[in-house]
Scaffold this motif. Sequence first.
Motif, PDB file in Angstrom:
ATOM      1  N   VAL A  51      -2.062   2.449  -2.410  1.00  0.00           N
ATOM      2  CA  VAL A  51      -2.375   1.082  -2.004  1.00  0.00           C
ATOM      3  C   VAL A  51      -3.220   0.463  -3.109  1.00  0.00           C
ATOM      4  O   VAL A  51      -4.052   1.149  -3.710  1.00  0.00           O
ATOM      5  N   GLN A  62      -5.633  -3.139  -4.233  1.00  0.00           N
ATOM      6  CA  GLN A  62      -6.335  -4.322  -3.729  1.00  0.00           C
ATOM      7  C   GLN A  62      -6.617  -5.232  -4.913  1.00  0.00           C
ATOM      8  O   GLN A  62      -7.391  -4.868  -5.809  1.00  0.00           O
ATOM      9  N   LEU A  94      -4.856  -6.463  -0.040  1.00  0.00           N
ATOM     10  CA  LEU A  94      -4.382  -5.090   0.086  1.00  0.00           C
ATOM     11  C   LEU A  94      -2.853  -5.068   0.111  1.00  0.00           C
ATOM     12  O   LEU A  94      -2.230  -5.788   0.896  1.00  0.00           O
ATOM     13  N   TRP A 154       0.494  -2.297   0.067  1.00  0.00           N
ATOM     14  CA  TRP A 154       1.046  -0.954   0.046  1.00  0.00           C
ATOM     15  C   TRP A 154       2.060  -0.859  -1.082  1.00  0.00           C
ATOM     16  O   TRP A 154       2.923  -1.726  -1.215  1.00  0.00           O
ATOM     17  N   ASN A 199       7.652   0.194  -2.134  1.00  0.00           N
ATOM     18  CA  ASN A 199       7.707  -1.221  -1.827  1.00  0.00           C
ATOM     19  C   ASN A 199       8.599  -1.868  -2.897  1.00  0.00           C
ATOM     20  O   ASN A 199       8.372  -1.661  -4.090  1.00  0.00           O
ATOM     21  N   TYR A 249      -5.946   2.710  -4.725  1.00  0.00           N
ATOM     22  CA  TYR A 249      -6.360   3.766  -3.808  1.00  0.00           C
ATOM     23  C   TYR A 249      -5.188   4.706  -3.511  1.00  0.00           C
ATOM     24  O   TYR A 249      -4.045   4.261  -3.374  1.00  0.00           O
ATOM     25  N   PHE A 303      -2.450   6.623   6.287  1.00  0.00           N
ATOM     26  CA  PHE A 303      -3.636   5.903   5.842  1.00  0.00           C
ATOM     27  C   PHE A 303      -4.874   6.316   6.637  1.00  0.00           C
ATOM     28  O   PHE A 303      -5.768   5.519   6.902  1.00  0.00           O
ATOM     29  N   TRP A 326      -8.867   7.919   2.859  1.00  0.00           N
ATOM     30  CA  TRP A 326      -8.718   7.175   1.617  1.00  0.00           C
ATOM     31  C   TRP A 326      -9.629   7.747   0.541  1.00  0.00           C
ATOM     32  O   TRP A 326     -10.711   8.245   0.832  1.00  0.00           O
ATOM     33  N   TYR A 376      -8.814  -1.400  10.212  1.00  0.00           N
ATOM     34  CA  TYR A 376      -9.717  -0.815   9.224  1.00  0.00           C
ATOM     35  C   TYR A 376     -10.931  -1.700   9.032  1.00  0.00           C
ATOM     36  O   TYR A 376     -10.848  -2.928   9.175  1.00  0.00           O
ATOM     37  N   ARG A 388       2.361  -0.291  10.263  1.00  0.00           N
ATOM     38  CA  ARG A 388       2.945   0.915   9.670  1.00  0.00           C
ATOM     39  C   ARG A 388       4.316   1.176  10.295  1.00  0.00           C
ATOM     40  O   ARG A 388       4.720   2.324  10.467  1.00  0.00           O
ATOM     41  N   ASN A 410       8.962  -0.494   6.091  1.00  0.00           N
ATOM     42  CA  ASN A 410       8.782  -0.753   4.674  1.00  0.00           C
ATOM     43  C   ASN A 410       9.176  -2.199   4.357  1.00  0.00           C
ATOM     44  O   ASN A 410      10.292  -2.604   4.716  1.00  0.00           O
ATOM     45  N   TYR A 461       5.060  -1.649   4.348  1.00  0.00           N
ATOM     46  CA  TYR A 461       3.891  -1.750   5.210  1.00  0.00           C
ATOM     47  C   TYR A 461       3.056  -2.933   4.732  1.00  0.00           C
ATOM     48  O   TYR A 461       2.925  -3.143   3.514  1.00  0.00           O
ATOM     49  N   PHE A 467      -0.518  -5.532   5.257  1.00  0.00           N
ATOM     50  CA  PHE A 467      -1.865  -5.736   5.768  1.00  0.00           C
ATOM     51  C   PHE A 467      -2.067  -7.201   6.143  1.00  0.00           C
ATOM     52  O   PHE A 467      -1.454  -8.103   5.556  1.00  0.00           O
TER      53      PHE A 467
END
Lengths: 113, 107
Positions: free
Chosen positions: A37, A39, A45, A47, A60, A94, A100, A103, B36, B91, B94, B96, B98
Motif C-alpha cells: 500500500v 500513501q 492511501l 492498494w 491494481n 507500506y 491488512f 502493517w 483503521y 477488501r 480488486n 481494494y 480506501f
Amino acid sequence: QVQLKETGPGLVQPTQTLSITCTVSGFSLTSYYMQWVRQTPGKGLEWMGFIRSGGSTEYNSEFKSRLSISRDTSKNQVFLKMNSLKTEDTGVYYCAAGYFDYWGQGVMVTVSS
Amino acid sequence: DIQMTQSPASLSASPEEIVTITCQASQDIGNWLAWYQQKPGKSPQLLIYSATSLADGIPSRFSGSRSGTQYSLKISRLQVEDTGIYYCLQRYSNPYTFGAGTKLELK
C-alpha cells in the motif's frame, strides 16, 4: 510477535526503478498474503497489489504495467519493484500482512532529480 | 472500481462524546469492510474488520455497523488518545479501495 519492516532507497530519480524490501518476523510468508500500500499527497492511501501465501500475485491495474511483487521465503522477505517512476509516486510505501491486519512502519520515497 | 465515500472529512468533538464516521460503498461489498486509525508519522492500525468485528487489543468503545452499503464506525466516550485520521477500506474486490479519511480532533 508479528513484525514487518520496509527498507528502501529514500530518493529515486524520475524514470528510474524503485525497489523496496519488506522483512517480516513472527509468521511465515507461506501462511499469509502480503500486501503493498502506498500513501501519497495526491491520492491518499492506495492498494498496489499482493502476493498470496502460495506465491501468485495480483495487482491494481493502476500500477500493473510497471509493478512487480515477489518474495524470498527463506529470508522472510517480500519485494516491491516499480519502474518508470514519476514525481507523483512520491510518498510512503507500506507492506501489510494478511487482510491488512498488520502493517510495517512504512518507508518514505521521494522521486526527484 | 468500488468507490468508498467517507464522511465527514473532519470532526471536532469533546471528551466523552459519541462520534460516528460513515463510509458509503458504490456497490455491494458484503461485510468486506475494515476501519483503521492513523496517527501522525505512523502506519494505519486495524480497529474493525468484517464490518463489525473488533480487532485484538482495541478498546470496546469502538464499534462498527452496517446498513446495506453504508458502514459506520462509532466511538463511544471519546478519549484524548482517539485523535487521528480514520479510514475505511473495502477488501471485497480488486482494486481494494480506501475512503479519503476523517480527521478527528478533540475540543
